[in-house]
Enzyme design. Sequence first.
Site, PDB file in Angstrom:
ATOM      1  N   ASP A  50      -5.391   0.345  -5.713  1.00 44.77           N
ATOM      2  CA  ASP A  50      -4.619   0.518  -6.938  1.00 44.77           C
ATOM      3  C   ASP A  50      -5.478   1.147  -8.035  1.00 44.77           C
ATOM      4  OD1 ASP A  50      -2.045  -0.008  -8.278  1.00 44.77           O
ATOM      5  OD2 ASP A  50      -3.247  -1.289  -9.577  1.00 44.77           O
TER       6      ASP A  50
ATOM      7  N   ASP B 214       0.827  -1.210   0.000  1.00 40.57           N
ATOM      8  CA  ASP B 214       0.000   0.000   0.000  1.00 40.57           C
ATOM      9  C   ASP B 214       0.861   1.259   0.000  1.00 40.57           C
ATOM     10  OD1 ASP B 214      -2.178  -1.632   0.060  1.00 40.57           O
ATOM     11  OD2 ASP B 214      -2.816  -1.116   2.094  1.00 40.57           O
ATOM     12  N   VAL B 215       1.932   1.255   0.791  1.00 44.44           N
ATOM     13  CA  VAL B 215       2.828   2.417   0.838  1.00 44.44           C
ATOM     14  C   VAL B 215       3.458   2.656  -0.529  1.00 44.44           C
ATOM     15  CG1 VAL B 215       5.004   3.288   1.782  1.00 44.44           C
ATOM     16  CG2 VAL B 215       3.323   2.221   3.299  1.00 44.44           C
ATOM     17  N   VAL B 216       3.887   1.580  -1.178  1.00 42.63           N
ATOM     18  CA  VAL B 216       4.500   1.699  -2.503  1.00 42.63           C
ATOM     19  C   VAL B 216       3.477   2.215  -3.514  1.00 42.63           C
ATOM     20  CG1 VAL B 216       5.540   0.388  -4.392  1.00 42.63           C
ATOM     21  CG2 VAL B 216       6.238  -0.053  -2.037  1.00 42.63           C
TER      22      VAL B 216
ATOM     23  N   ASP C 198       4.252  -2.868  -6.521  1.00 47.49           N
ATOM     24  CA  ASP C 198       3.344  -3.137  -5.403  1.00 47.49           C
ATOM     25  C   ASP C 198       2.637  -4.480  -5.561  1.00 47.49           C
ATOM     26  OD1 ASP C 198       1.607  -2.484  -7.449  1.00 47.49           O
ATOM     27  OD2 ASP C 198       0.653  -0.818  -6.417  1.00 47.49           O
ATOM     28  N   GLY C 199       2.283  -4.811  -6.814  1.00 55.24           N
ATOM     29  CA  GLY C 199       1.646  -6.117  -7.049  1.00 55.24           C
ATOM     30  C   GLY C 199       2.593  -7.265  -6.797  1.00 55.24           C
TER      31      GLY C 199
ATOM     32  N   ASP D 122       3.713   0.733  -9.866  1.00 51.92           N
ATOM     33  CA  ASP D 122       2.427   0.084 -10.076  1.00 51.92           C
ATOM     34  C   ASP D 122       2.600  -1.415 -10.304  1.00 51.92           C
ATOM     35  OD1 ASP D 122      -0.372   0.334 -10.235  1.00 51.92           O
ATOM     36  OD2 ASP D 122      -0.308   0.220 -12.414  1.00 51.92           O
TER      37      ASP D 122
ATOM     38  N   ASP E 162      -4.967   4.924  -9.547  1.00 48.66           N
ATOM     39  CA  ASP E 162      -4.696   5.033 -10.983  1.00 48.66           C
ATOM     40  C   ASP E 162      -5.470   6.192 -11.597  1.00 48.66           C
ATOM     41  OD1 ASP E 162      -2.904   2.959 -11.093  1.00 48.66           O
ATOM     42  OD2 ASP E 162      -4.330   1.493 -11.903  1.00 48.66           O
TER      43      ASP E 162
END
Length: 212
Positions: free
Chosen positions: A86, A28-30, A68-69, A65, A90
């Site tokens: 996310d 979440d932070v990323v 984080d995944g 993006d 976006d």
Amino acid sequence: MLKHLRAVVGRILGPIAAFLLRIGLTPDVVTIVGTLGAMAGSLGLIARGELFAGTMVITFFVLFDVLDGTMARQAGTTGPWGAFLDSVLDRFADGALFAALTIYLAGQDENVAAVAALACLVLGSIVPYARAKAESIGFTATVGIAERGDRLLLTLVATGLVGLGLPPVLLTVVLVVLAVLSLVTAVHRMLYVRRQALAAQRVDPAAGEGHA
């Protein structure tokens, strides 16, 4: 197009994702940092005419993006919240990019390109909303010509090339084409859901009567 790139980049970023997890960062932070960085590149650089620098900054933070995944999969924390966050963020990043392009192009008296960028801004919100609303009422709306990632990639490539000295008409053409594709996708999704609603109504006359 971007789906395949995401898979490759995800494998490359695997060690970085593992390191960030070890030092205590969360997906979440990323996600949030990546969005803020992309917005800063758009509104702080592209809106001021620093097209190439802004493109490089946004491209760097777009990698977040994917990162984080990758982190979420490694940590075993993938789930609806991460997907929701996310997707919402976006919209912030995309909105900032097309708003910045609108500001810059209007200031350069590139009126056609500015209107096209504004159209991309508006339609870029309508397209995912159509899908989300369809799914909320039990239908699907995944049809469309260009996905969000493809639109973003084409916009960044055109913006960066113009920043390197290519004629602004390149960006104008790309934005006009993307605006048209987004409009076609929005209409396509509406018609696609309408067909599903009519089919459901034939089975159950009470179905599809509500209006939001």
